[in-house]
Design a protein around this motif. Structure first.
Motif, short mmCIF file in Angstrom:
data_model
loop_
_atom_site.label_atom_id
_atom_site.label_comp_id
_atom_site.label_asym_id
_atom_site.label_seq_id
_atom_site.Cartn_x
_atom_site.Cartn_y
_atom_site.Cartn_z
N VAL A 6 77.46 33.20 32.92
CA VAL A 6 78.36 32.76 33.99
C VAL A 6 79.78 33.15 33.61
O VAL A 6 80.16 33.08 32.43
N THR A 7 80.57 33.56 34.57
CA THR A 7 81.98 33.83 34.32
C THR A 7 82.77 33.44 35.56
O THR A 7 82.22 32.96 36.55
N ASP A 8 84.08 33.61 35.49
CA ASP A 8 84.91 33.33 36.66
C ASP A 8 85.37 34.63 37.30
O ASP A 8 85.16 35.72 36.76
N TRP A 69 80.67 23.32 39.66
CA TRP A 69 80.05 23.67 38.38
C TRP A 69 78.69 22.98 38.24
O TRP A 69 77.69 23.59 37.86
N VAL A 86 79.01 30.18 29.56
CA VAL A 86 80.08 30.35 30.53
C VAL A 86 81.28 30.99 29.83
O VAL A 86 81.90 30.39 28.95
N ASN A 88 84.90 32.10 30.15
CA ASN A 88 86.06 31.84 31.00
C ASN A 88 87.30 32.60 30.54
O ASN A 88 87.41 33.02 29.39
N VAL A 100 84.43 22.97 31.79
CA VAL A 100 83.02 23.33 31.55
C VAL A 100 82.51 22.66 30.28
O VAL A 100 81.40 22.12 30.25
N ALA A 114 80.53 26.65 26.59
CA ALA A 114 81.79 27.22 27.08
C ALA A 114 82.33 28.19 26.04
O ALA A 114 82.45 27.83 24.86
#
Length: 288
Positions: A6-8, A69, A86, A88, A100, A114
């Motif tokens: 997962v990323t932003d 989230w 994740v 970020n 997160v 995270a």
């Protein structure tokens, strides 16, 4: 154990990349004159800089909602994943990673990790792509983060901004720095401080041409003695033609380096403003 990556949205991946590698991209909100937009969803780079120029108030950025989230993690669990890694943007830019981390134990029988990339934009995107490739090959979170740590140690970057006012108003640089930059008509070169990881002024140069030339000098000095292949990224805001020209010059000067072109989307463009250029580089992820 199956690991979801997962990323932003500031990784600025293409839709094809995220789809092919099953990467979940969480959009970061941008607020313009009281209206909230989701980066990459209903606010694209192409229209953002026009809106930025016309905005009555300085745009701001926010974090994805906690509920978003949690909904994502619950869905990933239902899809059969055991864990989510994740990745970020830097914790010195956004508190999303801390949020997160605080949710790590909220979903029963599902682990959330995270990872602070300590940077952003397409350089972070390269870390995300590497992580996703490893996850598809069955690598564990520990194996992936070990590789990301090794790659992160090889990263460097310099930003040339047209005006420091955006960074100042967004709280990323002091007002004094912005004032000096405006009065002297300089083109500040910025970088991430290796100790604090905050964006800091590196040098102030009297023209964009000289600032780009100085950035090239720094790049050449950094890669001269490395014993691994280099992947470099030229990044622009709303000045694609200028970026393409610079990348062509860099490629001619450094033919052994693999270059790619990327951009500052709305979230990062909010702070850097129009007319910004950057050069970032790292060990080629395919070599590790």
């Amino acid at each position: 154990m199956t690991v979801a990556i997962v990323t932003d949205s500031t990784a600025y991946l293409t839709e094809d990349e995220s789809s092919k590698l099953n990467i979940e991209v969480v959009p970061i909100p941008v607020i313009i004159d009281g209206t909230m937009y989701q980066e990459g969803v209903d606010l694209k780079r192409e229209s953002f800089y026009e809106r930025l120029a016309q905005a009555e108030n300085f745009p701001t950025t926010s974090q994805p909602a906690v509920g978003d989230w949690l909904t994502l993690f619950e869905r990933l669990k239902q899809e059969g994943y055991d864990e989510a890694l994740v990745i970020n943007l830097s914790s010195t830019i956004s508190g999303a990673g801390q949020t997160v981390a605080g949710l790590a134990s909220e979903i029963p029988d599902f682990k959330v990790h995270a990872y602070d990339s300590k940077l952003t934009v397409r350089i972070m995107g390269q870390l995300v792509l590497k992580a996703a490739e490893m996850a598809q090959q069955g690598a564990s979170v520990a194996e992936i983060t070990e590789t990301l740590d090794a790659l992160r140690e090889t990263i460097d970057e310099y930003f040339v901004v047209d005006d420091l006012q955006n960074l100042s108003r967004g709280g990323r640089l002091s007002n004094a720095s912005a004032l000096v930059g405006t009065m002297l008509k300089v083109k500040p070169i910025l970088t991430f401080d290796p100790n604090t990881n905050y964006i800091v002024p590196f040098e102030k140069v009297r023209s964009m041409k000289k600032a780009l030339a100085r950035t090239e000098q720094l790049f050449e000095a950094a890669i001269t003695d490395v014993d691994y292949p280099i992947h470099a990224i030229v990044i622009y805001s709303n000045n694609e033609t200028q970026a393409e020209k610079w990348m062509a010059e860099l490629q001619a000067r450094f033919p052994e380096v693999h270059f790619e072109l990327s951009y500052f989307g709305p979230v990062i463009g909010t702070h850097l403003g129009a007319g910004s250029l950057a050069l970032g580089w790292m060990r080629d992820p395919n070599s590790i």
